[in-house]
Design a protein around this motif. Structure first.
Motif, PDB file in Angstrom:
ATOM      1  N   ASP A   1      -2.638   3.905 -10.044  1.00  0.00           N
ATOM      2  CA  ASP A   1      -3.169   2.950  -8.905  1.00  0.00           C
ATOM      3  C   ASP A   1      -2.978   1.427  -9.830  1.00  0.00           C
ATOM      4  O   ASP A   1      -3.368   1.236 -10.814  1.00  0.00           O
TER       5      ASP A   1
ATOM      6  N   ALA B   1       3.450  10.311  -4.141  1.00  0.00           N
ATOM      7  CA  ALA B   1       3.955  10.719  -2.970  1.00  0.00           C
ATOM      8  C   ALA B   1       5.272  10.255  -2.714  1.00  0.00           C
ATOM      9  O   ALA B   1       5.563   9.096  -3.705  1.00  0.00           O
TER      10      ALA B   1
ATOM     11  N   THR C   1       6.255   7.635  -6.018  1.00  0.00           N
ATOM     12  CA  THR C   1       5.216   7.156  -6.776  1.00  0.00           C
ATOM     13  C   THR C   1       4.654   8.321  -7.699  1.00  0.00           C
ATOM     14  O   THR C   1       3.427   8.148  -8.494  1.00  0.00           O
TER      15      THR C   1
ATOM     16  N   THR D   1       7.735   8.200  -0.308  1.00  0.00           N
ATOM     17  CA  THR D   1       7.651   7.141   1.018  1.00  0.00           C
ATOM     18  C   THR D   1       8.942   6.832   1.333  1.00  0.00           C
ATOM     19  O   THR D   1       9.822   6.113   0.505  1.00  0.00           O
TER      20      THR D   1
ATOM     21  N   GLU E   1       0.566  -1.151   0.083  1.00  0.00           N
ATOM     22  CA  GLU E   1      -0.044   0.106   0.163  1.00  0.00           C
ATOM     23  C   GLU E   1       0.770   1.219  -0.025  1.00  0.00           C
ATOM     24  O   GLU E   1       1.226   1.493   0.928  1.00  0.00           O
ATOM     25  N   LEU E   2       1.086   1.767  -1.203  1.00  0.00           N
ATOM     26  CA  LEU E   2       1.777   3.061  -1.249  1.00  0.00           C
ATOM     27  C   LEU E   2       0.942   4.107  -1.626  1.00  0.00           C
ATOM     28  O   LEU E   2      -0.033   4.020  -2.455  1.00  0.00           O
ATOM     29  N   ASN E   3       1.051   5.210  -1.080  1.00  0.00           N
ATOM     30  CA  ASN E   3       0.159   6.694  -1.315  1.00  0.00           C
ATOM     31  C   ASN E   3       0.539   6.847  -2.798  1.00  0.00           C
ATOM     32  O   ASN E   3       1.698   7.031  -3.342  1.00  0.00           O
ATOM     33  N   PRO E   4      -0.364   7.296  -3.773  1.00  0.00           N
ATOM     34  CA  PRO E   4      -0.160   7.859  -4.822  1.00  0.00           C
ATOM     35  C   PRO E   4       0.548   9.340  -4.897  1.00  0.00           C
ATOM     36  O   PRO E   4       0.129  10.052  -3.982  1.00  0.00           O
TER      37      PRO E   4
END
Length: 161
Positions: A144, A80, A139, A82, A75-78
């Motif tokens: 997605d 963004a 990302t 990380t 689960e990576l934030n779009p």
């Protein structure tokens, strides 16, 4: 021909022939020998790759069923960046110092940066030495469901130590 000159000449010829033939030099040789070479898991290899003994190592890294090391981040934030510190450890379990480098591979491999940056040169690891590696994943521009990277290839070379 006098006998003395003949004997001396014969002696010189014999020693010259022995020097030319008796050097022990050879052009090629073929010999069959037994060898035992086995594949082992990443955690037991000369270049050990294992989960860091940290919360991030416990959460994201581990050994797959086939003995290879894997990192799973679902689960990576779009759009963004990380940063995940201290995910895995690379350790030299061999008998000599080595230079180590890595190459992140995959469709969006440029979105992943290793810390320390093992892609931009060689990091020297002495016998028994290790380095703990973190990840930065950007990302930006990804959609997605896009895969960020599928492989990190490591290379160890004693001549680069």
């Amino acid at each position: 021909m006098q006998r003395r000159k003949f004997v001396i000449g014969l002696g010189a010829l014999a020693s010259g022939t022995a020097a030319a033939v008796g050097t022990g030099a050879f052009t090629s040789v073929e010999a069959d020998r037994d060898a035992s070479i086995e594949v082992t898991s990443d955690s037991s290899a000369y270049l050990q790759i294992s989960a860091a003994d940290t919360d991030n190592g416990d959460e994201y890294a581990g050994e797959a069923d086939d003995g290879t090391f894997e990192i799973t981040i679902d689960e990576l934030n779009p759009e963004a960046e990380t940063v995940i510190d201290d995910v895995f450890v690379v350790e030299n379990q061999g008998s000599q110092s080595v230079g180590v480098q890595a190459d992140v591979q995959g469709d969006n491999a440029d979105a992943v940066t290793l810390d320390p940056d093992l892609e931009d040169g060689w990091e020297t690891l002495g016998v028994g030495e290790s380095t703990t590696v973190g990840l930065t994943i950007d990302t930006s521009g990804l959609s997605d469901g896009d895969e960020v990277a599928d492989t990190i290839a490591f290379e160890a070379d004693a001549s680069e130590a």
